[in-house]
Write a protein that holds these residues in place. Structure first.
Motif, PDB file in Angstrom:
ATOM      1  N   GLU A 127     -30.632  71.461  -6.008  1.00 50.53           N
ATOM      2  CA  GLU A 127     -29.667  70.729  -4.789  1.00 50.53           C
ATOM      3  C   GLU A 127     -28.643  69.828  -5.518  1.00 50.53           C
ATOM      4  OE1 GLU A 127     -30.648  67.852  -0.998  1.00 50.53           O
ATOM      5  OE2 GLU A 127     -31.989  68.067  -2.819  1.00 50.53           O
ATOM      6  N   PHE A 128     -27.601  70.140  -4.761  1.00 53.02           N
ATOM      7  CA  PHE A 128     -26.381  69.375  -5.207  1.00 53.02           C
ATOM      8  C   PHE A 128     -26.572  67.803  -4.774  1.00 53.02           C
ATOM      9  CE2 PHE A 128     -21.959  68.587  -6.261  1.00 53.02           C
ATOM     10  CZ  PHE A 128     -21.554  67.668  -4.997  1.00 53.02           C
ATOM     11  N   VAL A 129     -26.191  66.943  -5.534  1.00 48.97           N
ATOM     12  CA  VAL A 129     -26.379  65.489  -5.179  1.00 48.97           C
ATOM     13  C   VAL A 129     -25.201  64.937  -4.882  1.00 48.97           C
ATOM     14  CG1 VAL A 129     -27.383  63.193  -5.730  1.00 48.97           C
ATOM     15  CG2 VAL A 129     -28.572  65.422  -6.156  1.00 48.97           C
ATOM     16  N   ALA A 130     -24.150  64.881  -5.867  1.00 49.67           N
ATOM     17  CA  ALA A 130     -22.844  64.401  -5.975  1.00 49.67           C
ATOM     18  C   ALA A 130     -22.044  64.937  -7.173  1.00 49.67           C
ATOM     19  CB  ALA A 130     -23.025  62.781  -6.260  1.00 49.67           C
ATOM     20  N   GLY A 131     -20.995  64.838  -6.906  1.00 50.56           N
ATOM     21  CA  GLY A 131     -19.740  65.415  -7.871  1.00 50.56           C
ATOM     22  C   GLY A 131     -18.415  64.784  -7.934  1.00 50.56           C
ATOM     23  N   ARG A 132     -17.840  64.899  -8.964  1.00 47.44           N
ATOM     24  CA  ARG A 132     -16.439  64.332  -9.009  1.00 47.44           C
ATOM     25  C   ARG A 132     -15.868  64.882 -10.204  1.00 47.44           C
ATOM     26  NH1 ARG A 132     -15.466  58.250  -8.890  1.00 47.44           N
ATOM     27  NH2 ARG A 132     -13.639  58.986  -9.559  1.00 47.44           N
ATOM     28  N   THR A 133     -14.348  64.562 -10.295  1.00 44.56           N
ATOM     29  CA  THR A 133     -13.724  64.632 -11.617  1.00 44.56           C
ATOM     30  C   THR A 133     -13.259  63.398 -11.974  1.00 44.56           C
ATOM     31  OG1 THR A 133     -11.551  64.938 -10.594  1.00 44.56           O
ATOM     32  CG2 THR A 133     -12.771  67.053 -10.841  1.00 44.56           C
TER      33      THR A 133
ATOM     34  N   SER B 215     -37.996  62.157  -5.149  1.00 43.29           N
ATOM     35  CA  SER B 215     -38.676  62.478  -6.441  1.00 43.29           C
ATOM     36  C   SER B 215     -38.273  63.856  -7.162  1.00 43.29           C
ATOM     37  CB  SER B 215     -40.281  62.201  -6.412  1.00 43.29           C
ATOM     38  OG  SER B 215     -40.728  61.055  -6.028  1.00 43.29           O
ATOM     39  N   ALA B 216     -37.871  63.901  -8.200  1.00 46.73           N
ATOM     40  CA  ALA B 216     -37.422  65.124  -8.757  1.00 46.73           C
ATOM     41  C   ALA B 216     -36.922  65.027 -10.105  1.00 46.73           C
ATOM     42  CB  ALA B 216     -36.051  65.778  -7.878  1.00 46.73           C
ATOM     43  N   VAL B 217     -36.553  66.021 -10.777  1.00 44.37           N
ATOM     44  CA  VAL B 217     -35.892  66.202 -12.266  1.00 44.37           C
ATOM     45  C   VAL B 217     -34.376  66.083 -11.614  1.00 44.37           C
ATOM     46  CG1 VAL B 217     -35.246  67.272 -14.133  1.00 44.37           C
ATOM     47  CG2 VAL B 217     -37.640  67.188 -13.206  1.00 44.37           C
ATOM     48  N   TYR B 218     -33.498  65.230 -12.111  1.00 46.33           N
ATOM     49  CA  TYR B 218     -32.053  65.020 -11.933  1.00 46.33           C
ATOM     50  C   TYR B 218     -31.276  65.659 -12.951  1.00 46.33           C
ATOM     51  CZ  TYR B 218     -33.071  62.586  -7.600  1.00 46.33           C
ATOM     52  OH  TYR B 218     -33.364  62.207  -6.355  1.00 46.33           O
ATOM     53  N   PHE B 219     -30.548  66.216 -12.821  1.00 43.64           N
ATOM     54  CA  PHE B 219     -29.553  67.030 -13.910  1.00 43.64           C
ATOM     55  C   PHE B 219     -28.234  66.681 -13.753  1.00 43.64           C
ATOM     56  CE2 PHE B 219     -32.825  69.970 -15.704  1.00 43.64           C
ATOM     57  CZ  PHE B 219     -33.723  70.325 -14.608  1.00 43.64           C
TER      58      PHE B 219
ATOM     59  N   LEU C  71     -36.424  62.830 -15.418  1.00 38.38           N
ATOM     60  CA  LEU C  71     -37.263  62.524 -14.012  1.00 38.38           C
ATOM     61  C   LEU C  71     -37.351  61.135 -13.223  1.00 38.38           C
ATOM     62  CD1 LEU C  71     -39.923  64.231 -12.546  1.00 38.38           C
ATOM     63  CD2 LEU C  71     -41.197  63.008 -14.360  1.00 38.38           C
ATOM     64  N   VAL C  72     -37.260  61.476 -12.132  1.00 42.37           N
ATOM     65  CA  VAL C  72     -37.393  60.356 -10.928  1.00 42.37           C
ATOM     66  C   VAL C  72     -38.425  60.448 -10.164  1.00 42.37           C
ATOM     67  CG1 VAL C  72     -36.136  59.198  -9.113  1.00 42.37           C
ATOM     68  CG2 VAL C  72     -34.591  59.894 -11.111  1.00 42.37           C
ATOM     69  N   THR C  73     -39.213  59.507 -10.095  1.00 43.32           N
ATOM     70  CA  THR C  73     -40.259  59.441  -9.398  1.00 43.32           C
ATOM     71  C   THR C  73     -40.404  58.394  -8.411  1.00 43.32           C
ATOM     72  OG1 THR C  73     -41.940  60.610 -10.805  1.00 43.32           O
ATOM     73  CG2 THR C  73     -43.159  59.463  -9.190  1.00 43.32           C
ATOM     74  N   VAL C  74     -40.383  58.629  -7.066  1.00 47.37           N
ATOM     75  CA  VAL C  74     -40.337  57.339  -6.042  1.00 47.37           C
ATOM     76  C   VAL C  74     -41.665  57.330  -5.464  1.00 47.37           C
ATOM     77  CG1 VAL C  74     -39.144  56.658  -3.926  1.00 47.37           C
ATOM     78  CG2 VAL C  74     -37.878  57.990  -5.760  1.00 47.37           C
ATOM     79  N   SER C  75     -42.490  56.281  -5.684  1.00 47.13           N
ATOM     80  CA  SER C  75     -43.750  56.111  -5.199  1.00 47.13           C
ATOM     81  C   SER C  75     -43.734  55.598  -3.822  1.00 47.13           C
ATOM     82  CB  SER C  75     -44.695  55.161  -5.813  1.00 47.13           C
ATOM     83  OG  SER C  75     -44.070  53.805  -6.002  1.00 47.13           O
TER      84      SER C  75
ATOM     85  N   TRP D  46     -24.179  65.972 -10.306  1.00 48.63           N
ATOM     86  CA  TRP D  46     -25.579  65.701 -10.362  1.00 48.63           C
ATOM     87  C   TRP D  46     -26.231  66.476  -9.269  1.00 48.63           C
ATOM     88  CZ3 TRP D  46     -28.031  62.552 -14.024  1.00 48.63           C
ATOM     89  CH2 TRP D  46     -27.265  61.560 -14.640  1.00 48.63           C
ATOM     90  N   PHE D  47     -27.277  67.073  -9.881  1.00 47.64           N
ATOM     91  CA  PHE D  47     -28.160  67.980  -9.099  1.00 47.64           C
ATOM     92  C   PHE D  47     -29.435  67.434  -9.241  1.00 47.64           C
ATOM     93  CE2 PHE D  47     -25.732  71.885  -7.884  1.00 47.64           C
ATOM     94  CZ  PHE D  47     -24.608  71.563  -8.582  1.00 47.64           C
ATOM     95  N   ARG D  48     -30.417  67.840  -8.384  1.00 53.71           N
ATOM     96  CA  ARG D  48     -31.879  67.402  -8.328  1.00 53.71           C
ATOM     97  C   ARG D  48     -32.702  68.622  -8.020  1.00 53.71           C
ATOM     98  NH1 ARG D  48     -31.996  62.930  -3.796  1.00 53.71           N
ATOM     99  NH2 ARG D  48     -31.955  64.479  -2.032  1.00 53.71           N
ATOM    100  N   GLN D  49     -34.053  68.774  -8.757  1.00 50.56           N
ATOM    101  CA  GLN D  49     -34.742  69.934  -8.482  1.00 50.56           C
ATOM    102  C   GLN D  49     -36.225  69.408  -8.238  1.00 50.56           C
ATOM    103  OE1 GLN D  49     -34.582  73.275 -11.038  1.00 50.56           O
ATOM    104  NE2 GLN D  49     -35.451  74.639  -9.407  1.00 50.56           N
ATOM    105  N   ALA D  50     -36.862  69.565  -7.086  1.00 56.35           N
ATOM    106  CA  ALA D  50     -38.161  69.284  -6.920  1.00 56.35           C
ATOM    107  C   ALA D  50     -38.991  70.374  -7.402  1.00 56.35           C
ATOM    108  CB  ALA D  50     -38.449  68.536  -5.799  1.00 56.35           C
ATOM    109  N   PRO D  51     -40.317  70.303  -7.578  1.00 54.38           N
ATOM    110  CA  PRO D  51     -41.320  71.389  -7.800  1.00 54.38           C
ATOM    111  C   PRO D  51     -41.322  72.368  -6.786  1.00 54.38           C
ATOM    112  CG  PRO D  51     -42.459  69.370  -8.464  1.00 54.38           C
ATOM    113  CD  PRO D  51     -40.959  68.946  -7.940  1.00 54.38           C
TER     114      PRO D  51
END
Length: 126
Positions: free
Chosen positions: A45-51, A89-93, A121-125, A35-40
């Motif tokens: 950005e790398f968030v987490a990974g595994r096999t 808050s970002a788009v998570y891929f 899209l994840v938005t944290v208020s 999983w990666f995420r990208q804010a405007p």
């Protein structure tokens, strides 16, 4: 390889969300998933990974709060996100790349991944 991400939405600061990424075919067994995420205006950005069989790897900012898991039977990876912060808050891929060696280090750079889902899209208020 096709990846379909879902589960994004609006959540209050401190709340939780679970993202899902459905992979086509036997992708889970032969690919390293992440999983990666990208804010405007920011880099992806790398968030987490595994096999499917490895211990997970987490970005420093999410350790202890996020969990990446794999359901092999459903060919799906999940990202459980707890204690979310507004700055997350970002788009998570979700992303996948073929495992190319017996001794495999989970890649953390976006350029190392061959396949990408469409993002959720994840938005944290606050």
């Amino acid at each position: 390889v096709q990846l379909q991400a879902s589960g994004g939405g609006l959540v209050q600061s401190g709340g939780s969300l679970r993202l899902s990424c459905a992979a086509s075919g036997p992708t889970i067994y032969s690919h390293s998933m992440a999983w990666f995420r990208q804010a405007p205006g920011k880099e992806r950005e790398f968030v987490a990974g595994r096999t499917w069989s490895s211990e997970p790897l987490y970005g420093d900012s999410v350790k202890g709060r996020f969990t990446i898991s794999v359901d092999n039977a459903k060919s799906t990876i999940y990202l459980q996100m707890n204690s979310l912060k507004p700055e997350e808050s970002a788009v998570y891929f979700c992303a996948a790349t073929p495992i190319r060696s017996v001794i495999w280090q989970i890649p953390t750079r976006p350029s190392n991944y061959a396949y990408w889902g469409q993002g959720t899209l994840v938005t944290v208020s606050s």
